[in-house]
Write a protein that holds these residues in place. Structure first.
Motif, PDB file in Angstrom:
ATOM      1  N   VAL A  44     -19.635  55.477  59.534  1.00 18.08           N
ATOM      2  CA  VAL A  44     -20.687  54.771  60.277  1.00 18.08           C
ATOM      3  C   VAL A  44     -20.946  53.399  59.653  1.00 18.08           C
ATOM      4  O   VAL A  44     -21.043  52.385  60.364  1.00 18.08           O
ATOM      5  CB  VAL A  44     -21.980  55.604  60.320  1.00 18.08           C
ATOM      6  N   ALA A  89     -21.180  65.096  55.446  1.00 16.71           N
ATOM      7  CA  ALA A  89     -22.063  64.040  55.968  1.00 16.71           C
ATOM      8  C   ALA A  89     -21.850  62.722  55.236  1.00 16.71           C
ATOM      9  O   ALA A  89     -22.009  61.647  55.823  1.00 16.71           O
ATOM     10  CB  ALA A  89     -23.519  64.469  55.855  1.00 16.71           C
ATOM     11  N   ASN A  93     -19.909  66.073  65.722  1.00 21.31           N
ATOM     12  CA  ASN A  93     -19.987  65.150  64.585  1.00 21.31           C
ATOM     13  C   ASN A  93     -19.631  63.733  65.000  1.00 21.31           C
ATOM     14  O   ASN A  93     -20.333  62.768  64.667  1.00 21.31           O
ATOM     15  CB  ASN A  93     -19.049  65.603  63.464  1.00 21.31           C
ATOM     16  N   SER A  94     -18.510  63.594  65.724  1.00 16.10           N
ATOM     17  CA  SER A  94     -18.048  62.258  66.103  1.00 16.10           C
ATOM     18  C   SER A  94     -18.969  61.622  67.132  1.00 16.10           C
ATOM     19  O   SER A  94     -19.314  60.442  67.021  1.00 16.10           O
ATOM     20  CB  SER A  94     -16.614  62.335  66.645  1.00 16.10           C
ATOM     21  N   ARG A 137     -18.814  61.065  56.848  1.00 17.36           N
ATOM     22  CA  ARG A 137     -19.209  60.520  58.158  1.00 17.36           C
ATOM     23  C   ARG A 137     -20.055  59.264  57.979  1.00 17.36           C
ATOM     24  O   ARG A 137     -19.898  58.286  58.720  1.00 17.36           O
ATOM     25  CB  ARG A 137     -19.973  61.565  58.970  1.00 17.36           C
ATOM     26  N   GLY A 138     -20.928  59.290  56.985  1.00 19.35           N
ATOM     27  CA  GLY A 138     -21.765  58.117  56.714  1.00 19.35           C
ATOM     28  C   GLY A 138     -20.939  56.913  56.321  1.00 19.35           C
ATOM     29  O   GLY A 138     -21.255  55.778  56.715  1.00 19.35           O
ATOM     30  N   LEU A 157     -15.166  60.369  61.042  1.00 16.22           N
ATOM     31  CA  LEU A 157     -16.372  60.782  61.767  1.00 16.22           C
ATOM     32  C   LEU A 157     -16.335  62.254  62.189  1.00 16.22           C
ATOM     33  O   LEU A 157     -17.359  62.792  62.629  1.00 16.22           O
ATOM     34  CB  LEU A 157     -16.587  59.897  63.000  1.00 16.22           C
ATOM     35  N   ASN A 214     -22.156  62.159  67.698  1.00 13.59           N
ATOM     36  CA  ASN A 214     -23.437  61.773  67.110  1.00 13.59           C
ATOM     37  C   ASN A 214     -23.306  60.537  66.230  1.00 13.59           C
ATOM     38  O   ASN A 214     -24.173  59.650  66.242  1.00 13.59           O
ATOM     39  CB  ASN A 214     -24.008  62.939  66.304  1.00 13.59           C
ATOM     40  N   ALA A 215     -22.202  60.465  65.457  1.00 12.79           N
ATOM     41  CA  ALA A 215     -21.970  59.287  64.630  1.00 12.79           C
ATOM     42  C   ALA A 215     -21.745  58.053  65.501  1.00 12.79           C
ATOM     43  O   ALA A 215     -22.276  56.969  65.219  1.00 12.79           O
ATOM     44  CB  ALA A 215     -20.775  59.515  63.716  1.00 12.79           C
ATOM     45  N   GLU A 245     -24.893  56.537  66.933  1.00 14.34           N
ATOM     46  CA  GLU A 245     -25.586  55.681  65.967  1.00 14.34           C
ATOM     47  C   GLU A 245     -24.926  54.305  65.897  1.00 14.34           C
ATOM     48  O   GLU A 245     -25.618  53.272  65.853  1.00 14.34           O
ATOM     49  CB  GLU A 245     -25.580  56.333  64.582  1.00 14.34           C
TER      50      GLU A 245
END
Length: 286
Positions: free
Chosen positions: A85, A78, A126-127, A81-82, A73, A129-130, A133
């Protein structure tokens, strides 16, 4: 002090598969009330079979996980990171099926993915925000679940090492279902005091505790001040489980990150049995 003690599936197996279902009944037979399923690979976890075995016991299930370099993450990518998630959302779904109310571990970054420098603002963003979600998804599909971020030592992550940072991370994520996961093995390397770390989290943010010895050996035989820890847990009103976790030097994926090069007991099961005995004795005096 009345503590609910648990045992991690890592005591017996590195990657929980259908062949490991016998571990569930064994955990109850040894006197544990909680079983922590370590799920590094949710896509292969035998969820339905596990549910069948859990129904034969009175065990309370919880879970932990570790993300890797392809599900990190913190990543600038991206796509990576996806991946993280999606993996975490799958774990939320698994926890819902199991009835687990805790998803702990290194679930906020790639475990062992060290940058060689202090964390950056970009990594934090980044972490966070992930994780927002992930947590918002969990609130929609399974609001009983707490996602607990584990502070681990500097050799396993550069991102969250201490309770103070983990609490700030929870505040920045901002949802009601994000908590802190403390582990004595990591605390003795990074925190100034055990009671201080627990009180930094407080009842609001402390979601899960692993009661491991400083060398990952038998709890109660090393340097961890368990009386101090248990007193602090009592003071803040922590009501969750305290789980024993250790690893075997025969493990393949875990050992490079955990640096497990020797055995701490004749078997992992022997470590769990003796550790439970020691911790119950300590708790009974609190």
């Amino acid at each position: 002090m009345d503590i609910t003690f648990g045992v991690d599936s890592f005591i017996w197996t590195e990657n929980f598969l259908e062949k490991d279902l016998w571990v569930i009944k064994k955990a109850e037979e040894l006197g544990f009330k909680v079983i922590d399923f370590a799920i590094a690979h949710p896509e292969t976890f035998p969820t339905e079979k596990v549910i069948e075995e859990l129904k034969k016991t009175s065990l309370i299930p919880v879970t932990t996980t570790t993300l890797d370099d392809q599900r990190n993450l913190l990543s600038e990518d991206a796509r990576i990171r996806g991946n993280g998630v999606r993996s975490m959302k799958l774990l939320v779904d698994i926890n819902k099926k199991l009835g687990s109310k805790i998803l702990g571990g290194v679930n906020y970054a790639g475990w062992g993915c060290l940058s060689g420098k202090p964390r950056t603002n970009e990594e934090w963003s980044n972490s966070v925000n992930a994780m927002k979600e992930i947590c918002e998804y969990a609130l929609q599909v399974y609001p009983d679940l707490n996602i607990c971020v584990e502070c681990v030592n500097r050799f396993e992550t550069h991102f969250l090492n201490i309770a103070e940072d983990a609490v700030q991370y929870c505040k920045d994520v901002g949802t009601s279902n994000i908590k802190v996961h403390l582990d004595c093995f990591h605390m003795i390397r990074e925190e100034k005091s055990f009671s201080g770390a627990v009180k930094t989290c407080g009842k609001k943010y402390l979601g899960y505790v692993h009661v491991n010895e400083n060398d990952r050996g038998i709890p109660g035989t090393g340097l961890v001040p368990f009386p101090e820890l248990f007193n602090a847990l009592k003071e803040v009103g922590y009501e969750g489980p305290c789980t024993i976790e250790s690893f075997d030097p025969s493990f393949k994926e875990l050992n490079s990150n955990c640096a497990i090069w020797r055995s701490f007991a004749p078997t992992g099961e022997a470590l769990a049995i003796e550790g439970l005995k020691n911790l119950k004795e300590i708790a009974s005096s609190i």
